[in-house]
Design a protein around this motif. Structure first.
Motif, PDB file in Angstrom:
ATOM      1  N   MET A  92      -2.052 -19.777 -73.045  1.00  0.00           N
ATOM      2  CA  MET A  92      -2.514 -18.676 -73.898  1.00  0.00           C
ATOM      3  C   MET A  92      -2.856 -17.476 -73.043  1.00  0.00           C
ATOM      4  SD  MET A  92      -5.022 -20.986 -76.185  1.00  0.00           S
ATOM      5  CE  MET A  92      -4.457 -22.578 -76.776  1.00  0.00           C
ATOM      6  N   SER A  93      -2.012 -17.250 -72.046  1.00  0.00           N
ATOM      7  CA  SER A  93      -2.393 -16.238 -71.058  1.00  0.00           C
ATOM      8  C   SER A  93      -1.859 -14.848 -71.388  1.00  0.00           C
ATOM      9  CB  SER A  93      -1.872 -16.651 -69.686  1.00  0.00           C
ATOM     10  OG  SER A  93      -0.512 -17.036 -69.804  1.00  0.00           O
ATOM     11  N   ASP A  94      -0.533 -14.740 -71.564  1.00  0.00           N
ATOM     12  CA  ASP A  94       0.045 -13.393 -71.615  1.00  0.00           C
ATOM     13  C   ASP A  94      -0.021 -12.786 -73.021  1.00  0.00           C
ATOM     14  OD1 ASP A  94       3.588 -14.000 -71.984  1.00  0.00           O
ATOM     15  OD2 ASP A  94       1.868 -15.162 -72.659  1.00  0.00           O
ATOM     16  N   VAL A 143       0.241 -25.984 -80.525  1.00  0.00           N
ATOM     17  CA  VAL A 143      -1.096 -25.684 -81.028  1.00  0.00           C
ATOM     18  C   VAL A 143      -0.913 -24.680 -82.149  1.00  0.00           C
ATOM     19  CG1 VAL A 143      -3.388 -24.804 -80.485  1.00  0.00           C
ATOM     20  CG2 VAL A 143      -2.100 -26.093 -78.769  1.00  0.00           C
ATOM     21  N   SER A 164       1.443 -23.619 -68.548  1.00  0.00           N
ATOM     22  CA  SER A 164       1.952 -23.541 -69.916  1.00  0.00           C
ATOM     23  C   SER A 164       2.544 -22.170 -70.198  1.00  0.00           C
ATOM     24  CB  SER A 164       0.819 -23.780 -70.903  1.00  0.00           C
ATOM     25  OG  SER A 164      -0.095 -22.715 -70.819  1.00  0.00           O
ATOM     26  N   PHE A 180       3.409 -25.776 -75.740  1.00  0.00           N
ATOM     27  CA  PHE A 180       3.439 -26.129 -74.320  1.00  0.00           C
ATOM     28  C   PHE A 180       4.645 -27.026 -74.118  1.00  0.00           C
ATOM     29  CE2 PHE A 180      -0.851 -25.251 -75.616  1.00  0.00           C
ATOM     30  CZ  PHE A 180      -1.223 -24.282 -74.693  1.00  0.00           C
ATOM     31  N   ALA A 220       3.368 -19.654 -73.544  1.00  0.00           N
ATOM     32  CA  ALA A 220       3.148 -19.489 -74.972  1.00  0.00           C
ATOM     33  C   ALA A 220       4.414 -18.927 -75.598  1.00  0.00           C
ATOM     34  CB  ALA A 220       1.971 -18.558 -75.205  1.00  0.00           C
TER      35      ALA A 220
END
Lengths: 260, 99
Positions: B1-3, A216, A5, A177, A7
């Motif tokens: 929701m990583s970086d 989300v 994914s 996503f 963001a």
């Protein structure tokens, strides 16, 4: 899924915007610095006249306005600190008090200037022109410098009102996503939220080919983990502006009200 | 929701207490400057008033405006500003005082 994914969140240059506001504050200091220079030159030339003219100013009003601005600086700093601690309610209250202090300052200024006008003291007035040259200069500088400072207070109040609304709404964020970044893997599956006990707490529709992306949406405030100070750099920068307006008053106050 | 982990928390958020302390010291300095003005130090009163104003401004810059927590770039910016003002005012006075 998280490995694929991406963001989609807006890029925020926290440091860059801070450098920008500091550069702007420096131009503000040079703006007032020029007028302070004019003041000090004329003061050294017409020391006696400046003394007489300054005696006319109401030290009490000046002191009250100093206390009001210092207190507003405190509430401004507290508002930003509250944001850092994730306490939105306190931040909003402190911002409201800051704006009210600004309003109180301006009301005082209104009555102060009003009293001067009532006594016939305003730029170019006959009463003033009958006085020595130095007193005319003193009042010219007084009206221009406190006037431009007052405009800065008004601008600050507008800015902080906008910030109030922003903090009230902010921060809502959306993480998306997008198809092509892992969404294909779950095509045909059904989305579900499963808690730690393995219980399904929410079940969604089937993810078919028509789904482009999954959003989300989050509200940061209740969840500290999602909280980022960078989202509030506008509030911090407005605070810096408010403090510089206070600093300028810190110099205006003794130079106009205390030198008698 | 990583970086999203580029946390800009260069410093731990300061508590509320330090701001009340800052505010209180500014109030005390205001009281001092008002009292000093009433004591008629003569030509010295300008120096006293300006000195106290400078101290107050420094406190606001250092604590309220978070210069304490900023890196050298911001410190340098402020020093350049102060230096520029000293040059502007100082140079002008070397002209007007000795005419």
């Amino acid at each position: 899924m998280s490995g694929h994914s991406i963001a989609l969140t807006a890029h925020k240059d926290y440091r860059g915007s801070k450098i920008g506001i500091w550069l702007f504050l420096i131009t503000e200091i040079t703006l007032f610095g020029g007028m302070f220079l004019l003041y000090s030159i004329y003061r050294s030339e017409y020391a006696q006249d400046f003394h007489h003219a300054a005696a006319e100013l109401n030290t009490l009003v000046g002191t009250i306005n100093t206390l009001i601005l210092l207190t507003s600086s405190l509430t401004m700093a507290l508002s930003i600190a509250a944001v850092h601690h994730g306490n939105r309610k306190l931040s909003l209250w402190m911002l409201a008090i800051t704006v009210l202090c600004g309003a109180g300052f301006m009301v005082n200024k209104y009555f102060e200037w009003g009293a001067k006008f009532h006594h016939g003291i305003y730029p170019g007035s006959e009463y003033l022109l009958a006085h020595p040259k130095g007193e005319v200069l003193f009042y010219g500088l007084y009206f221009v410098m406190t006037g431009i400072h007052g405009i800065h207070v008004l601008v600050g109040m507008v800015l902080l009102t906008v910030m109030f609304l922003k903090v009230m709404k902010q921060p809502n964020a959306k993480v998306s996503f997008v198809a092509g970044h892992g969404l294909g893997e779950i095509e045909g599956c059904r989305m579900a939220f499963v808690d730690a006990g393995g219980k399904v707490v929410w079940k969604g529709d089937e993810v078919d080919g028509s789904i482009e992306r999954i959003d989300v949406k989050t509200k940061y405030w209740p969840v500290k983990k999602r909280f980022h100070v960078a989202d509030f750099n506008q509030l911090e920068n407005s605070g810096l502006y408010w403090h510089i307006v206070d600093i300028i008053w810190i110099f205006l106050f003794p130079l106009f009200y205390l030198i008698t | 929701m990583s970086d999203h982990e580029h946390e800009e928390h260069a410093h731990e958020p300061a508590g509320y207490g330090i701001y009340f302390l800052t505010w209180f010291s500014l109030l005390v300095l205001t009281a001092i400057t008002v009292t000093a003005a009433g004591m008629h130090f003569g030509s010295l009163s300008v120096v006293v008033a300006l000195f106290i104003a400078l101290v107050k401004a420094s406190i606001v810059l250092w604590l309220f405006m978070h210069l304490k927590y900023e890196d050298t770039l911001f410190h340098r910016l402020v020093w350049i500003m102060i230096l520029a003002m000293v040059i502007f005012i100082g140079m002008t006075f070397t002209d007007t005082l000795f005419r």
